[in-house]
Write an enzyme that holds these catalytic residues in place. Structure first.
Site, PDB file in Angstrom:
ATOM      1  N   HIS A 147      -0.320   1.673  -9.545  1.00 15.98           N
ATOM      2  CA  HIS A 147      -0.080   1.665  -8.101  1.00 15.98           C
ATOM      3  C   HIS A 147       1.429   1.848  -7.889  1.00 15.98           C
ATOM      4  O   HIS A 147       2.213   1.443  -8.743  1.00 15.98           O
ATOM      5  CB  HIS A 147      -0.549   0.298  -7.585  1.00 15.98           C
ATOM      6  CG  HIS A 147      -0.499   0.095  -6.108  1.00 15.98           C
ATOM      7  ND1 HIS A 147       0.678  -0.131  -5.434  1.00 15.98           N
ATOM      8  CD2 HIS A 147      -1.482   0.052  -5.183  1.00 15.98           C
ATOM      9  CE1 HIS A 147       0.400  -0.313  -4.133  1.00 15.98           C
ATOM     10  NE2 HIS A 147      -0.895  -0.197  -3.963  1.00 15.98           N
ATOM     11  N   ASP A 182       0.095  -6.034 -13.656  1.00 13.34           N
ATOM     12  CA  ASP A 182      -0.183  -6.006 -12.225  1.00 13.34           C
ATOM     13  C   ASP A 182      -1.663  -6.361 -12.073  1.00 13.34           C
ATOM     14  O   ASP A 182      -2.532  -5.524 -12.265  1.00 13.34           O
ATOM     15  CB  ASP A 182       0.108  -4.621 -11.659  1.00 13.34           C
ATOM     16  CG  ASP A 182      -0.330  -4.483 -10.199  1.00 13.34           C
ATOM     17  OD1 ASP A 182      -0.833  -5.481  -9.627  1.00 13.34           O
ATOM     18  OD2 ASP A 182      -0.194  -3.385  -9.640  1.00 13.34           O
ATOM     19  N   GLN A 221      -5.887  -6.354  -8.801  1.00 10.23           N
ATOM     20  CA  GLN A 221      -7.325  -6.035  -8.756  1.00 10.23           C
ATOM     21  C   GLN A 221      -8.069  -6.754  -9.884  1.00 10.23           C
ATOM     22  O   GLN A 221      -9.232  -6.455 -10.155  1.00 10.23           O
ATOM     23  CB  GLN A 221      -7.537  -4.518  -8.895  1.00 10.23           C
ATOM     24  CG  GLN A 221      -6.794  -3.674  -7.885  1.00 10.23           C
ATOM     25  CD  GLN A 221      -7.371  -3.769  -6.484  1.00 10.23           C
ATOM     26  OE1 GLN A 221      -8.499  -4.234  -6.284  1.00 10.23           O
ATOM     27  NE2 GLN A 221      -6.615  -3.339  -5.490  1.00 10.23           N
ATOM     28  N   CYS A 264      -2.042   4.695  -2.737  1.00 13.10           N
ATOM     29  CA  CYS A 264      -0.726   4.346  -3.287  1.00 13.10           C
ATOM     30  C   CYS A 264      -0.666   4.585  -4.788  1.00 13.10           C
ATOM     31  O   CYS A 264      -0.105   3.778  -5.530  1.00 13.10           O
ATOM     32  CB  CYS A 264      -0.352   2.894  -2.965  1.00 13.10           C
ATOM     33  SG  CYS A 264      -0.236   2.589  -1.219  1.00 13.10           S
TER      34      CYS A 264
END
Lengths: 410, 155
Positions: free
Chosen positions: A123, A199, A202, A367
């Site tokens: 992202h 990250d 999700q 994104c």
């Protein structure tokens, strides 16, 4: 099925509110999740009963507010199996969490020619901060390629790791659903003396999270995708690293002492929490964690796997080659994010007709423009599943897609 | 489906499926500008060739939804052969079309006035304003055209 989805749906007022006449099919949880009544209640009762600034007043109410906030920190720490709650830093969102690492650890430890290795799934939140370091400090941003099916291609990992100081990867792709082998990457990073940042925006909302098992050094995630309020994110980091890192933002709360000559930074986690924190949002995120714990993250994962399998099969049966679902189709290596191309109808037009049928999906580049370029598309239609979705939602999506095809072939 | 039918008029779908003036022109003598819709990733390039204050040729290229592509296609047919002054007027009228409807949707009493009646086929895009997110799609080509004018001014 591991739990009754119709009961879960009832916990989310927006999904059953009269304004939508029970016809809202919400399939955009990768963008933001809906909120259970319990979270909404905790946030409003915080303002009705507890509101005061934290870590300041000596009066009882201020103490209550501080306790509510620090209790939430404990809950969130336990939720991701962190050993110490001071390893939980509150930020605005996952984007800020990653920026904190880039601007604090990165600026202090990276220089000309040092490499940050990213996956091709990232992202923009896990790309731009590193591009910025490339501009300001001359670091190199390098990419792990993808296989045809949208998994990370680790064939050349040894070569890719040369000169690498940080491996920064998505825990689960917001476009393809791909769940990369984080443990393998973290171990490989450590073997060359590099760190690993995940990250997990999700990831944390959808499966049990254990930072020790993941083996990473930093984990970034956001509250609003996991049934919590907007405006609250988390950075988990290993305490030995956080202690050595310079502060990110300067101001109140993050100091032990300030004189006309300079300042002394506070200890972690407050060293990284300048200014009045988003207290009600933190307390709300604590309530979201309570809610998800009560359902059980293993149950959430199992439910999403079953439903993703159903969605993949249903869409393939009903549309065949007219509908492409990007990314892996093996649910053991993917989450419930379905990025689609339907006939040659532009995603924006597809989502417009789906909306006319009450189906909320995202159309766009999500994104992740570098990934879109690799896929050879400008945008996709993305449906994303969560604990409150069921087979009827998938069927409604399929019906609305069929109607979309008819509408544009008139 | 009346809202949708209003948005996706036949003429819009026709321009989407058979875009007019698609392609590029040689720069120079033509000028080029690129436009992006960061929301949905749509991209467009507009090339114009101006001789003696008249747009003698225009081409557009890019990827985008039916609204952005058809609006750009209709724009090219509306402004070819027009003077820069006339084109400024058409741009103004088109933007009026987008904003007047916005106002009337918000409960105002304004309706489409005479300033937008010269738009021809472009009037078909008035359904867009019922879908505020799509206004950006419809105006993408037009904003990029205005960037071309800025390029012209700089040259």
């Amino acid at each position: 099925m591991s739990f009754d989805v119709s009961d879960i749906k009832k916990d989310f007022p927006l999904l059953s509110c009269e304004e939508h006449n029970d016809s809202l099919i919400y399939l955009d949880s990768a963008a933001t999740s809906q909120k259970p009544q319990k979270v909404i209640d905790v946030v409003s009762s915080y303002y009705e009963e507890i509101n005061a600034n934290v870590h300041r007043g000596a009066y009882h109410l201020a103490e209550k507010a501080t306790t509510a906030m620090e209790d939430a920190r404990e809950k969130i720490s336990d939720f991701i199996k962190s050993e110490r709650s001071e390893e939980i830093i509150f930020t605005k969102n996952a984007t800020e969490s990653i920026n904190l690492v880039a601007k604090s650890w990165g600026a202090a430890n990276l220089g000309e020619g040092d490499v940050v290795l990213l996956s091709s799934l990232e992202h923009h939140a896990n790309i731009v901060p590193w591009h910025q370091l490339a501009e300001s400090q001359g670091i190199e941003v390098r990419w792990i390629p993808l296989t045809e099916s949208g998994l990370l291609d680790l064939t050349d990992l040894d070569r890719l790791l040369e000169g690498v100081k940080l491996v920064a990867v998505s825990g689960a792709s917001n476009v393809l659903g791909t769940v990369p082998p984080v443990r393998t990457l973290a171990d490989a990073a450590h073997a060359v003396g590099a760190l690993c940042l995940v990250d997990a925006s999700q990831y944390v909302p959808h499966r049990p999270t254990d930072v020790e098992e993941l083996g990473c050094d930093f984990l970034a995630f956001t509250g609003h995708k996991m049934c919590g309020p907007t405006g609250i994110g988390v950075l988990w980091g290993r305490s030995d690293l956080l202690e050595q890192m310079p502060p990110f933002l300067g101001g109140g709360e993050m100091i032990l002492d300030v004189t006309q000559e300079g300042f002394t930074a506070n200890t972690i986690p407050w060293k990284f929490e300048a200014g009045t924190p988003p207290i009600s949002e933190i307390v709300g995120l604590g309530a979201a964690v309570d809610y998800l714990e009560s359902v059980g993250m293993n149950n959430v994962l199992e439910h999403e796997r079953t439903l993703t399998t159903y969605a993949l099969n249903t869409l393939k049966d009903r549309f065949g080659d007219e509908l492409i679902i990007h990314g892996p189709h093996d649910v053991s290596v993917r989450g419930g994010v379905l990025s689609m191309a339907y006939q040659d109808i532009h995603p924006h037009d597809v989502s417009q007709v789906l909306d006319d049928h009450g189906v909320c999906v995202r159309a766009g580049h999500h994104c992740a423009k570098p990934l879109m370029k690799l896929l050879g598309v400008g945008s996709t239609v993305r449906a994303s599943l969560y604990l409150y979705n069921d087979e009827s939602d998938v069927d409604a999506l399929a019906d609305a897609l069929e109607a979309t095809g008819k509408f544009f072939s008139r | 489906m009346s809202g949708l039918e209003d948005l996706y008029r036949e003429i819009i779908l026709d321009h989407y499926r058979n875009p007019r003036n698609q392609g590029e022109l040689e720069v120079p003598p033509a000028v080029m500008a690129e436009g992006f819709n960061p929301l949905c990733g749509d991209e467009i390039k507009v090339h114009i060739q101006v001789d003696d204050g008249v747009i003698v040729d225009i081409k557009f290229d890019g990827q985008g939804c039916s609204i952005s592509q058809s609006s750009a296609s209709m724009m090219t047919t509306a402004i070819t052969g027009k003077t820069l002054e006339e084109v400024e007027g058409i741009i103004y009228s088109f933007k009026q079309l987008m904003s007047i409807h916005e106002k009337s949707l918000e409960g105002g009493s304004e309706t489409v006035g005479s300033s937008t009646t010269g738009l021809g086929d472009l009037q078909a895009l008035q359904g867009v304003v019922k879908f505020p997110v799509r206004i950006k799609c419809a105006t993408l080509g037009w904003n990029t055209l205005e960037q071309c004018f800025e390029e012209l001014d700089e040259n």
